[in-house]
Enzyme design. Sequence first.
Site, short mmCIF file in Angstrom:
data_model
loop_
_atom_site.label_atom_id
_atom_site.label_comp_id
_atom_site.label_asym_id
_atom_site.label_seq_id
_atom_site.Cartn_x
_atom_site.Cartn_y
_atom_site.Cartn_z
N GLY A 148 -6.47 -6.77 55.34
CA GLY A 148 -5.08 -6.50 55.65
C GLY A 148 -4.48 -5.57 54.61
O GLY A 148 -5.02 -5.38 53.52
N CYS A 149 -3.34 -5.00 54.96
CA CYS A 149 -2.71 -4.03 54.07
C CYS A 149 -2.19 -4.70 52.81
O CYS A 149 -2.46 -4.25 51.69
CB CYS A 149 -1.62 -3.28 54.80
SG CYS A 149 -0.43 -4.31 55.68
N TYR A 150 -1.43 -5.79 52.94
CA TYR A 150 -0.94 -6.49 51.75
C TYR A 150 -2.10 -6.99 50.89
O TYR A 150 -2.10 -6.83 49.67
CB TYR A 150 -0.06 -7.68 52.14
CG TYR A 150 1.31 -7.34 52.69
CD1 TYR A 150 2.22 -6.60 51.94
CD2 TYR A 150 1.70 -7.80 53.94
CE1 TYR A 150 3.49 -6.32 52.45
CE2 TYR A 150 2.96 -7.52 54.45
CZ TYR A 150 3.86 -6.78 53.70
OH TYR A 150 5.10 -6.52 54.19
N THR A 152 -5.07 -5.82 50.52
CA THR A 152 -5.73 -4.73 49.80
C THR A 152 -4.98 -4.42 48.51
O THR A 152 -5.58 -4.33 47.43
CB THR A 152 -5.80 -3.47 50.70
OG1 THR A 152 -6.63 -3.78 51.84
CG2 THR A 152 -6.38 -2.28 49.96
#
Lengths: 337, 337, 337, 337
Positions: A148-150, A152
């Site tokens: 997921g972006c968060y 990462t």
Amino acid sequence: VISAGIVGASGYSGAELFRLLRRRDDVEIRCLVAAASAGRRMDELYPEFNGPGARVLEPLETGTLTGLDVVFIALPSGQAMNIVPALLGTVGRIIDLGGDFRLSSPAAYERYYGRPHTSSHLLPAAVYGLPEINRDVLRNASLVANPGCYPTGAILALYPALVGGIASPEGIAITSLSGVSGAGRSASVEMSFSEVNENARAYRIGNHQHIPEIQSALSRAAGTDVRVSFVPHLVPLTRGIYTTIHATLARPAGTAEILAHYREFYRHAPFVRITERIPELRDVYRTNFCDISITIDPGTGRLIILSVIDNLMKGAAGQAIQNMNLMFGCSEECGLN
Amino acid sequence: VISAGIVGASGYSGAELFRLLRRRDDVEIRCLVAAASAGRRMDELYPEFNGPGARVLEPLETGTLTGLDVVFIALPSGQAMNIVPALLGTVGRIIDLGGDFRLSSPAAYERYYGRPHTSSHLLPAAVYGLPEINRDVLRNASLVANPGCYPTGAILALYPALVGGIASPEGIAITSLSGVSGAGRSASVEMSFSEVNENARAYRIGNHQHIPEIQSALSRAAGTDVRVSFVPHLVPLTRGIYTTIHATLARPAGTAEILAHYREFYRHAPFVRITERIPELRDVYRTNFCDISITIDPGTGRLIILSVIDNLMKGAAGQAIQNMNLMFGCSEECGLN
Amino acid sequence: VISAGIVGASGYSGAELFRLLRRRDDVEIRCLVAAASAGRRMDELYPEFNGPGARVLEPLETGTLTGLDVVFIALPSGQAMNIVPALLGTVGRIIDLGGDFRLSSPAAYERYYGRPHTSSHLLPAAVYGLPEINRDVLRNASLVANPGCYPTGAILALYPALVGGIASPEGIAITSLSGVSGAGRSASVEMSFSEVNENARAYRIGNHQHIPEIQSALSRAAGTDVRVSFVPHLVPLTRGIYTTIHATLARPAGTAEILAHYREFYRHAPFVRITERIPELRDVYRTNFCDISITIDPGTGRLIILSVIDNLMKGAAGQAIQNMNLMFGCSEECGLN
Amino acid sequence: VISAGIVGASGYSGAELFRLLRRRDDVEIRCLVAAASAGRRMDELYPEFNGPGARVLEPLETGTLTGLDVVFIALPSGQAMNIVPALLGTVGRIIDLGGDFRLSSPAAYERYYGRPHTSSHLLPAAVYGLPEINRDVLRNASLVANPGCYPTGAILALYPALVGGIASPEGIAITSLSGVSGAGRSASVEMSFSEVNENARAYRIGNHQHIPEIQSALSRAAGTDVRVSFVPHLVPLTRGIYTTIHATLARPAGTAEILAHYREFYRHAPFVRITERIPELRDVYRTNFCDISITIDPGTGRLIILSVIDNLMKGAAGQAIQNMNLMFGCSEECGLN
């Protein structure tokens, strides 16, 4: 030449995959799959793709993807788990950009994603696709769960500090700011310009689906169960994740020592840059970099770690291609500079 | 009728004071003072003031302000301390919107503001102008130090939790997001649209001048020395301060109990609203409200407190007028709804 | 006290009406009507209304509005024409903020709005609610068609020039920029932040429903049939309409003469300001003003007219209240400063 | 390998040149020149350039550039004319991104740029660097005047219509919207985020320095003196120029015929795309494309032409590199896709 397919090509992450892959000579995009937009041309949705060689979106049908070397799944979470069982074995490799294969526990999946997992037997086989901590095991993975972006941004910022015993696993406070494209290309009042512009808001405190993903990786780093308080915020940006972490030093350490430790930890990571200045989102805008800074707060002695990524690149499509590069023996940076 | 003057009327806070005060029948703005803009009309700088009764900015000269009931000083920090000594005694009351009289320690001032204090003998007489914690003493103050924008959001969010022994004074982590108008109306590359749009960045970690101001109020609340780690961020907003606080519960407490405690604490505060939903900046846009929410993070048991204010209203001009209202026996809400 | 109802109170224009009217002592809002949001509290949709006296949205039912002095209809175009027939006679006055009663020709309505008019027998009775050109006839109107946002900016800018024979009715080119709130509070990909931010686009060239509305008013001004080329644009703003007009002088005239003519024409119009500087949107942000400037292009001798309004104020709710003020004998500016 | 220097590398256009050229194997950037920023590293100003091979900005000194194959001058207008005389002959080719060599008339330069031209003897030798109309003559040019951002969008939109006798040279009305980066990287109150966000404004009506540049090219297209009324606007965008043109048909013509004519005219132009949909800025964001659409307004029969470019790419650095490609026999698209 690597033959590739993109399922969910009409969304922002899918379009970013297309943008990145179509420039490559060593990858051939055989098939762009979409649901509601099937039958439309890619440049109708994204006119920047206007030009010779227009591509048409296809519906997902049996056999469309069979035999491809790699299939990227860029669908909203909850859909890949229904597709992957039939795909596995008929295509070379699968990289899922959604959340369905990121958690090893079906119970955690059900709790945070709000639905039972329909392919939980495949969870053990999925490899978490954060190259900076899983580079070697990724090379041979058949099914990769792209982070997921968060997670990462948060994991890259904290992993070395926990591995090195620099940060305490207790009391980690993560505050993240996200651009709107992270919510995908969809119609909602909440994400309309009039609601987002000149506004900011936290959301999903304590129950965001990225919490177990972050905690799982950090627990592995620390060698003990790590729990974090995580507060994501929506701010008026299209792209970008800014992560600000307050943590407690586990032992006395100076900035120089910590920076050296981070640089050593990421010495083989071409997309992580340890900076001595405070990072800004634009430093990584439309790139696959994650920039990280370290500060020891003079008043409290606490450790402040900041990281920035572009949510559609290092937080989604760029990282997926980085994973593909590793899986197919390409240079890790290929097509990402 | 209260006769008033605004020194620094050309800046954003000064203009906001003018905007609010000129609508009032019980206040007469006698004089708008500016330095570089002296001689210009207010509506040349802010065309919204176009219309009958145009006002001209005057230079600061001896005697201009003499005899006024109240003088607002809306200048960059570092200037009021050179003006106030001569004003005190010649005008009724002074409300300084800058930072010069907020800290009781000249040493702290010099450390965080980067210059020696030139009127430190006046610091003991200045009253910190946060009505919600200083209402009574403000009524008779001659010199009021209007709080900073970040401190207003952070102190209002934390004060009841510390007074009530709910939050531990240790390990408080404050992350704040600010709009650009907080930096004032000035020319700089850093604040240009091209640099701020689609960007976000932390700044002044560990040495921001608002840290001692926050710590001083919180120490008073806790009855012990409180140190906080504070990370301010600039995001693409014109107005607004979003404050996100991670703290540790000092004793077991549930959300309902804490909310009740906050509501009780602020029962006489017309501009503080305790909300059960997550606040958004637009909830307080162009108002004098501070909205506060409380969450106990289910995974860690930590206390998450959020607050939102409009930095030019409750974070500057609105609060100054709230103070004026108290000082002159007006309704606290007069001219602020 | 004027008893009032707002139908469509959940939308941006409806909420703006509520924001403006609830501050007035001489108006009592008896009823807030909504469809999908019926049963919800107004402050759930717009938390800024948080506070004592929360209001609940009601469904539209027979009798709800009966007997009210004035009903505002703030619904998407196409709905009012189905409601008004039953309302007329049961309430005092009706002010429709949509497009259903703005055009006198049912054929033009069908062509530009894409549906037949279901209450065309009422069109002759409706008064076009632009106070600056219809002040007197508005006072006694039972049914007022509040103008569109683009027409308000364009007509106010051009009317005096056509009435005075200054501008030629031929070759008028209107280019307008609009904020996103003009499209209403609704879910769509096109209006999502990710699509609007860092973007701009023209739309509906030649078939925008505001074209006949503009042409009708300008034809009346010119005393001859006026046709305009009109290109609206969506830009990354929440609020505001910027209108830029290129026209041909019908006879030699200097700027001073034209400015004097405009000032004379609008001498009784409290919300029109003729400015000698180039107007900016923020000059009228959240106000009911329309600022207009006149330039004669030195190279071509053409007339350049600019106007700015806030689309939710002078372009919708503010103008509706201005109309209400006239209809009920209040000061035209009441509640709008 | 082409040896290149960039004078003014610290500004937005200079940095964009650096961004584009450093990826090329066939170009070696020998020297980055800046004035106030000399001595600083490029990645201090633009942290995205963080990484191996940091480049230091050098002051402009005699001899620094001598012998280079090409020198790009990306300075504010008014500076190149003082540098070029000494450079000519000592370097291979010069491409000036400013306005000093775009006008053939020193008198027009003085009138619109507000200063006398100090190198007017060189004006006849300068070639106007719009490849789509000057491709052949550019190949051998020693001194190229790269077009302005507004002229690029306006000329590409209108040239074929005038060459083909489709549009009348009379009554052309040009309205353009620009992002803020067009004003360069500089400190000013007017360009600060707080002033630009939620705002829009026209500026320099009738005296903008791009007017004679546009008129000169269009006069050449039309074979007669062309005068245009041009109104540029600043809107809350970082990048992009949106140009909306209202013109009169010189003879009856249908959309299909006009589109075919435009496609034929630009058949060899790889960066011009004639579209049947209304273009948006994001279609060309960070690309060197100019997208153009044609509409005949059904109500007036007037011709509406729209064009979009990225002001730092096709409007500055991208076009400069396109020119360099032509001058050095590279593919016109090299390094621009």
